[in-house]
Structures are given as structure tokens and as C-alpha cells.
Design an enzyme around this catalytic site. Structure first.
Site, PDB file in Angstrom:
ATOM      1  CE  LYS A 163     -28.225 -37.549  49.461  1.00  0.00           C
ATOM      2  NZ  LYS A 163     -28.533 -36.988  48.096  1.00  0.00           N
ATOM      3  CD  GLU A 365     -42.425 -28.341  55.327  1.00  0.00           C
ATOM      4  OE1 GLU A 365     -41.733 -27.384  55.389  1.00  0.00           O
ATOM      5  OE2 GLU A 365     -42.348 -29.493  55.515  1.00  0.00           O
TER       6      GLU A 365
END
Length: 462
Positions: A163, A365
Site C-alpha cells: 500500500k 519530531e
């Protein structure tokens, strides 16, 4: 590519150029029934693919690599227009897919077990493929990361359903077509575009998918791991990072400062390995900052189709807003580069300092072209700061002292670390994270072990 009988139950998805905001095309967004049919095709193909002679499987993978090589420019152009990668990086990434395929094309004939001395007979081990492997690829390096998963999986005798990210499906779809053109049997490698909550989730829950490889955020990885636990399904997870770039006073400060922007601003900072925390020994902090400013200003941001461009746009308006939230109006901006104005998801390379080690920009992050600079006192302080994060994916340290390089490299809790370099990934060496940056290793000579079971057979001689 999607199975020929695929029906886009959930419609289509627009694919947008992040540098211009223009719609490139639309692709199917597959539904659960489509995914189930594709997995059934993969399971049927596995029964014959696993029995292809090692030499023949190797030849098919070499043909696949040759097909990728012949279409390298086409694949690179897709990555530039779909992912916003600069053309130099995109050409390297297409070449990396070829190289990874060639590397693992040598594996089927060398994936051998052992004969173990035992009393009363002979004991043998065999590496057996797992079956259908599901691979979920992120949008930041859609072409390269796909290859890191499907090449060793196919070499080990598995079939693959992959995917791609909703935002960046084009290069993976083309690679799926090239696999068929190169002679891989139908169903051995299928590319299934669609939503993670539909396609990816079905990989997690479907019993015929024996292993899942996921690259993405730690939050999503945690959910995937929990879902796979219900079936005791194997997982490889490559997740988030907050890597440190540690600069000691005895380093080549000029070189460390010149290279620092490229350790974090490559791919516009959209890299789990980005060295988004620069830790500098206090005695050279001011000198380093003075050298860093012109280095940041020199990063060429702009049209990703130009060979001279070093940094392109962010992937989407939503991600642009997320990155910008780390640099509010009152942020301590030490220096900043330039970027285009107008259409596109542009954000200038930005350095924040002074920043405390517990500030949001120093702990979360960012996944964009924003870096913080924090001083440290000595070796122990550098290690403490570097490890003060739940992540542990990559990192760098700069020093002329070989003993220090070894001590600090061993002490920093990370899966990959470079000395006097910002290199993180080589396809012939293992790559993966520690702590909440992931589980398992990709690439390198042992990658096939992650896609195999060890079977033990005892033959009595009595």
C-alpha cells in the site's frame, strides 16, 4: 498494480504536485472487498512462487531491476512531481530501487540453512518463506522504502501486497507495472492504493497476511503492532526519530557546520533520520553558530526539477501548517534561509537557538526543515542529551578522537550512527531503530531472515 478485477469502492483520490498545488491525476482508492481479492490472488500466487527454482527467481529479480533501470528517469520524474523531491535525489532513489533489487537477486541461491551436529542422526535447518507479506509505505520516500521491503520479501519466496501512501502513489504503481513487464507472475507483487484505515488496516486483520512491514509515525506503528498481536503476526516497524548531531570541540568545526544543514534539511526535513537536534560542545558553540548561518543561507530551495536545487517543498498544506506551528512569531530564530513565495508548500530552512532541551521543538519530531541547537559541557553530558528522547533511529557525531567516537557511538541509544558523516542508509548494511523508533532491521545481508521461518528437521540414523 491493483488486481484487474479491483473495484474502487471508496472512489478515487486526487494526486497533487506539492510544489505547485496542481492536481496531477486521480488514482483508485480501494475498498475492503478489493483488498480481500488481492490478498487471495497473492496467496494463490505464493503456492507457485515459493517453488520457483532459486536461480529462476534470481533471474526474474534481475530482469525486474533492469526494467527499473531502463525507466529510471521516468520514475524520478514521478517522484519529483508527486513527492516534491529534488531531481538529483529522485534519480538516486530510482537507482536505489534498482540496486536493492540487484542486491537481493543474489540471495535466493545463497539463502541456505545449516547442518547441526547431533547424536543419533542428522539435523538440518531450512529457511521457509512466510507467505503473503503486507508492506505499508510512507509518503516521504515512497519509491526507495517500497524497494527495501519488496525486494528481500520476494527474494525469500514470499508474495507482496503493498500500500503506497495516499499522497504519493504514482511511483509505486509504475513499479508494479514494471514488475509484470519484467516477467514476474501475476499476483506476486500487487500495488493497492487507498486509505490506511481501509487497505492498511485490512493487512493487519487479514489472516492470510503473515507479516506486516510499516514505515511511518510511532503513533500509527503502535496501533499496527497492537492489531498484529491479536494474530501473533510478525511485524517490522520503522518509526519516528529525533536524532542528534553531536559536535565535539576537537572536530573539524568548519566541516561539521558546513555539513549540518544537509543532515536535517535534505528532503525538506521530511526524514525520520533527520538530525533535528544539533548538540555542540559549549567551548566551540559560538564559533559553530557563526559558521552555521552562512551554510543555512546557502541551501538552495526552489523548483525541484532543477538540478541545482537542494531542497524542495513540504508534501501538503496540512503538513506545512504542522511544521510552521513549531516556529511561532516569538520563536528564537537564530538564522533562516530563503524559499519561494506563491503556490506550493514552501518553508525556509530554520535554525532555533537558544532552545532548552525540554522545549517542544527539541523533543517532538517536527518532520520539516527546522533544527534546534543546544550546547553541552562534556562527553557524558552529550550522551545524556542525545539519549533524552523516546526515539533512537539515527544520529551523527563529529570528533577527531577515534576512542571518543567508539565510546559515544556505543553509548548513544540508536539503531544507526555515523561518525563525521550524516549517512544513515546503505542497502548492504542493516537499518532500523531502537526504543520507540521501531522493531526489526531492514536491508543488509540478513534481511531475508526477517521474511523467513527457520524450520528444523531431524533425520534419525539409528
Amino acid at each position: 498494480m491493483p488486481p484487474t478485477s479491483a473495484r474502487a469502492e471508496t472512489g478515487t483520490t486526487e494526486v497533487v504536485n506539492p510544489a505547485t498545488g496542481q492536481v496531477l491525476t486521480t488514482v483508485p482508492s480501494l475498498g475492503t472487498d478489493d483488498v480481500d481479492r488481492a490478498i487471495a490472488v497473492a496467496a494463490a500466487a505464493y503456492e507457485s512462487w515459493r517453488h520457483v527454482a532459486p536461480g529462476d527467481r534470481a533471474r526474474l529479480l534481475r530482469a525486474f531491476a533492469a526494467a527499473v533501470d531502463a525507466h529510471r528517469d521516468e520514475l524520478a520524474d514521478l517522484e519529483v512531481s508527486n513527492a516534491g523531491h529534488v531531481i538529483g535525489n529522485a534519480r538516486w532513489e530510482a537507482g536505489n530501487v534498482r540496486d536493492v533489487l540487484e542486491f537481493y537477486a543474489a540471495a535466493p541461491e545463497r539463502h541456505s540453512g545449516r547442518q547441526i551436529p547431533v547424536p543419533g542422526g542428522i539435523d538440518l535447518t531450512f529457511y521457509e518463506p512466510l507467505g503473503v507479506v503486507g508492506i505499508i509505505v510512507p509518503w516521504n520516500f515512497p519509491m526507495a522504502i517500497a524497494g527495501w521491503g519488496f525486494a528481500p520479501a520476494l527474494a525469500a519466496g514470499n508474495t507482496v501486497v503493498l500500500k503506497p501512501a495516499e499522497l504519493t502513489p504514482l511511483s509505486a504503481l509504475r513499479i508494479g507495472e514494471l514488475a509484470l513487464e519484467a516477467g514476474l507472475p501475476e499476483g506476486v507483487l500487487q500495488i493497492l492504493p487507498g486509505k490506511g484505515s481501509v487497505v492498511g488496516q485490512r493487512f493487519v486483520t487479514h489472516g492470510a497476511v503473515r507479516k506486516l512491514c510499516f514505515t511511518g509515525s510511532t503513533e500509527v506503528g503502535r496501533t499496527i503492532m497492537a492489531g498484529c498481536a491479536e494474530q501473533i503476526k510478525r511485524v517490522t516497524l520503522e518509526l519516528g526519530g529525533k536524532s542528534a548531531n553531536i559536535v565535539f570541540a576537537d572536530a573539524d568545526i568548519e566541516l561539521a557546520a558546513a555539513r549540518a544543514p544537509y543532515g536535517v534539511f535534505d528532503n525538506a526535513g521530511q526524514d525520520c533520520c533527520a538530525r533535528s537536534r544539533i548538540l555542540v560542545q559549549r567551548t566551540v558553540y559560538e564559533r559553530f553558530m557563526a559558521l552555521l548561518e552562512p551554510a543555512v543561507a546557502g541551501v538552495r530551495v526552489g523548483d525541484p526539477t532543477l538540478a541545482s536545487t537542494e531542497m524542495g517543498p513540504l508534501i501538503s498544506p496540512g503538513h506545512l501548517a504542522s511544521v510552521a506551528s513549531f516556529v511561532p512569531e516569538d520563536a528564537p530564530v537564530a538564522c533562516r534561509g530563503a524559499c519561494p513565495e506563491g503556490p506550493g508548500n514552501w518553508f525556509a530552512p530554520t535554525v532555533l537557538a537558544p532552545v532548552g532541551p525540554t522545549d517542544r521543538a527539541a523533543t517532538e519530531e517536527i518532520f520539516g526543515p527546522v533544527v534546534v541547537v543546544i550546547p553541552f559541557e562534556d562527553e557524558a553530558d552529550a550522551v545524556r542529551l542525545a539519549n533524552d528522547t523516546p526515539y533512537g533511529l539515527s544520529g551523527s557525531l563529529w570528533t577527531r578522537d577515534v576512542g571518543r567516537a567508539l565510546r559515544v557511538a556505543r553509548a548513544v541509544e540508536t539503531g544507526t550512527l555515523s561518525v563525521n558523516s550524516h549517512s544513515s542508509v546503505r542497502y548492504w548494511t542493516p537499518f532500523g531503530g531502537a526504543k520507540q523508533s521501531g522493531i526489526g532491521r531492514e536491508l543488509g545481508p540478513d534481511a531475508l531472515h526477517a521474511f523467513s521461518d527457520v524450520k528444523n528437521v531431524f533425520i534419525s540414523s539409528e
